[in-house]
Each structure stands twice: as structure tokens, then as C-alpha cells.
Scaffold this motif. Structure first.
Motif, mmCIF file in Angstrom:
data_model
loop_
_atom_site.group_PDB
_atom_site.id
_atom_site.type_symbol
_atom_site.label_atom_id
_atom_site.label_comp_id
_atom_site.label_asym_id
_atom_site.label_seq_id
_atom_site.Cartn_x
_atom_site.Cartn_y
_atom_site.Cartn_z
ATOM 1 N N ALA A 96 2.154 1.865 -3.416
ATOM 2 C CA ALA A 96 1.116 2.437 -4.283
ATOM 3 C C ALA A 96 0.950 3.929 -4.026
ATOM 4 O O ALA A 96 0.812 4.725 -4.966
ATOM 5 C CB ALA A 96 -0.201 1.701 -4.057
ATOM 6 N N LYS A 150 -0.737 6.343 -6.820
ATOM 7 C CA LYS A 150 -1.985 5.630 -7.090
ATOM 8 C C LYS A 150 -3.000 5.933 -5.992
ATOM 9 O O LYS A 150 -2.669 5.954 -4.812
ATOM 10 C CB LYS A 150 -1.730 4.125 -7.167
ATOM 11 N N ASN A 195 0.831 -1.205 0.000
ATOM 12 C CA ASN A 195 0.000 0.000 0.000
ATOM 13 C C ASN A 195 0.866 1.255 0.000
ATOM 14 O O ASN A 195 0.552 2.250 -0.676
ATOM 15 C CB ASN A 195 -0.922 0.007 1.220
#
Length: 290
Positions: free
Chosen positions: A239, A244, A236
Motif C-alpha cells: 500500500a 496509499k 502494508n
């Protein structure tokens, strides 16, 4: 004014003596325990007679036997619960049994040390794995609520963002490597975070005491949860650093080892660290009347 011989469940003997001052009543000597206790309560300033007895006896013993004697800690502080002789006997028997099992485990470990001290590298690694599992089981047993899985060279926090490269896996492995070593050792001995579901039958040779197997299983579940949580967190974080918006892992339930969160909850309930799971009345879902 009385004596009694108590025999405990192991056959030992304790002599109880009942002693009370003699009082005068209507010109006759009588025994009045109630009056003596009341006077003792007033003299010591205690709230009840039996606390007064403890205080008075401690004061007398300190004055006449040994000045280092101190009164016992009050029940209001220790919160100890009184056990019936039968229950106390069962608790003592269980403690003796577990102590014997731990002695047997120690002897087995000593034999293993002797056998492997000049053994092959594989035998030495097996010994190392066994000691690693022993360490984690005892660590969890000493502090089950505060137990933390062993950590790697980096903390699992936002500071990892500056260490990320093209792939998140090197960081994931660095953070969870010690916890992975515990899980790998467990697999070699055939134990896992799910042993609570088979009655903790696995690992009896290494851990003869049931309590040790229960704590080991709970520790393995927490190591597994840490590994899964590490993977989700680092992926995570990768990302987010990449810009993102959607996180690949909203939780870590889908990361390896899967279902680690549920294993932690089950094992903590088995050890009494969580309340029992509430039973669910299916009649409410099925629309059935009573």
C-alpha cells in the motif's frame, strides 16, 4: 565425635562424620566446634564459617589428594536455591519420569523409522512432518525466550519493496513458507497453537512428555504469529509503495491465523515466560461498593 547414616528417598546410604579438634578447657579435653569454625574463618579470610569450611577442604584436597581439585562455585555466583530433601526428591522423581518419557519417545521414533524406511511416500512424509515438529519443539525448549520461527528466502523488512509485483502474495508465501510448513505438519498430527486451552491433551503419542507438548504449542503460536505478521507487513508495504495513505492492516490480529498474538501470550504465561495475567476487579466497572 559423631556419625550418622542418611538414607535418601531411593534407599541409598550416605555416612556423615562429625569431626572437630579437641580443645583444653580448665584442664579437660572438650569439643568446641564454634571455636574451630571461628579460627578457620580467620585463617581463610572468608566471610562466614561454612564458606571457610569449603575453602579449607578444597585446599587440603588439592594438596593431598589431587592437584586438579577446585573449590566449588560460590552460591553468590550460581544463585542456586537450597531445596529441602522432600522437594529435591520430587524434582528428581519428575526428572526421572521425563527422562523415561523421552526414552519411550525415542523408541517410538526408532520403530517409526524402521516401518517407514521402505514405506510409501505418504508414510515418509508423515515421518518428515513428525521430525519437523520435534525439531521446533526442542528448539523452543532449548531457548524459549530466543526462539525464532523458521524463515523463508527473504527477510521481513523494507528491502522487500523492490521485489513486489502486482500481488503481494508471492512475497508473503516466500517469506513465511517454512513457518507454514510447521503449521501444516501440526494440523496433520492434530496439534495447534491453542492446545494450551485443552490441557495439552493433543499430541501425546508423538510427545509423551508434557513439557515437550507445552513447548511445541508455544512454538506453533510463534510460527502462527509470524505468518500473520508477514501478511500484514507485506500488504502494508504494498500500500505504501502504491502511494496509499491508509494502511490496510494497522495490526496483524485480523490476518491468518487469527488470534495468534493472544496464543503467544497465553503459552508464554503457561511456561512462566510472562507474568500471570492480572486479575480484574469487576466491582470497579459495575460501580459496586464493598
Amino acid at each position: 565425635f559423631g556419625a550418622r547414616l542418611d538414607l535418601d528417598e531411593a534407599g541409598g546410604a550416605v555416612v556423615d562424620l562429625m569431626i572437630s579438634p579437641v580443645r583444653e578447657s580448665r584442664g579437660k579435653p572438650v569439643i568446641s566446634t564454634q571455636k574451630a569454625l571461628k579460627e578457620l574463618k580467620e585463617a581463610t579470610g572468608e566471610r562466614n564459617e561454612y564458606s571457610a569450611l569449603q575453602t579449607s577442604w578444597a585446599d587440603w584436597s588439592r594438596a593431598h589428594l589431587d592437584h586438579r581439585i577446585e573449590r566449588g562455585t560460590r552460591k553468590e555466583i550460581t544463585r542456586r536455591q537450597h531445596l529441602s530433601p522432600e522437594t529435591y526428591g520430587l524434582v528428581k522423581d519428575q526428572a526421572r519420569s521425563e527422562a523415561a518419557q523421552e526414552r519411550d519417545s525415542g523408541r517410538a521414533m526408532t520403530r517409526t523409522l524402521r516401518m517407514t524406511s521402505e514405506g510409501s511416500p505418504e508414510a515418509l512424509q508423515t515421518l518428515r512432518d513428525g521430525l519437523l515438529l520435534q525439531r521446533e519443539a526442542q528448539s523452543h525448549k532449548r531457548n524459549p525466550r530466543g526462539y525464532e520461527p523458521p524463515r523463508g528466502k527473504w527477510d521481513l523488512d523494507e528491502s522487500l519493496a523492490g521485489r513486489l509485483g502486482d500481488s503481494p502474495w508471492p512475497i508473503i508465501e516466500d517469506v513465511r513458507e517454512p513457518a507454514m510448513e510447521v503449521l501444516t505438519a501440526a494440523m496433520k498430527f492434530g496439534v495447534s497453537m491453542d492446545d494450551d486451552q485443552n490441557g495439552y491433551d493433543s499430541g501425546k503419542m508423538l510427545f509423551p512428555a508434557l513439557a515437550d507438548r507445552m513447548h511445541l504449542t508455544a512454538a506453533l503460536a510463534k510460527c502462527a504469529e509470524f505468518c500473520a505478521r508477514t501478511e500484514a507487513f507485506v500488504k502494508n508495504l504494498t500500500a505504501r509503495v502504491s502511494g496509499k495513505e491508509a494502511l490496510p492492516y494497522p495490526d496483524y490480529d485480523g490476518c491468518w491465523p487469527e488470534h495468534a498474538r493472544q496464543a503467544v501470550e497465553r503459552n508464554e504465561r503457561s511456561l512462566g515466560l510472562r507474568p500471570p495475567e492480572a486479575s480484574h476487579d469487576r466491582s470497579e466497572d459495575d460501580g459496586l461498593g464493598l
